[in-house]
Design an enzyme around this catalytic site. Sequence first.
Site: not given
Length: 188
Positions: A81, A167, A169
Site C-alpha cells: 500500500c 493488503h 496480510e
Amino acid sequence: MGVIGVVNFGGQYNHLIKRRLEDLGFQAKFINPNEPVQVLSRELNCLIISGGSWNIPADIPKLGNAPQYALEFPGPILGICLGHQLIAYEFGGILGNKTPEFGGVRIRIDNEDTILRGIGAEFTAWESHNISVDKEPNGFTVLAHSDLVRVQAMANPRIGRYSVQFHPEVKHTEFGDIILRNFAELCS
C-alpha cells in the site's frame, strides 16, 4: 531462515503483517522507522514497508528513514500500500489520485514473477487507498492490475524491490499468505 523487519508506523496492518509472517513460520520483528539503514542492514535480511493513512509525496517527512530504506537497504523489500507508493516514487514512478479503491477489488495477474507465483490468473484483494501508482519506475515490471489501477503489483528483482497496492496480510485478500510466503522465502 532470515529475519524480516516490519517497519512499524503504528497501524493495525503492521501488526497483522508481523503476525501473518510468524503464523507462516518466519521470524519477524518490528523496526522503528527512525533506525539508521546501516543498523538494519546488519540485523535483517529483508524489510516490509507498509504504512498508514499518509499520502506520498506530501507526507514523506512523517515516514522517518523509510524513503532511505527503499533506496539503500541491501536486501529484498516488499512495499505494501503506502510502501508500494513510496517505492514507486523514490525510484521515479508516477503517482496519481484519480482512482481510489476501497474494499474487495478484482486483481488480474500480468506476470507472476516471484511474489505472485502459484496464484493463478486473478484473485480478490483488500484495498484501502486514495493514491495509486500510475506508471512504474524504469526497470520495474508490472505484475498485476485492476480495472481502475494499472500498477497493482510491480517488481524489480535485480535490485530486490517488490510491491503491491493491496493488503496481502488481511484475510479478505485471497492468496495473501502465498504472497507473503513467496516474499519471505527470498529472505533466507
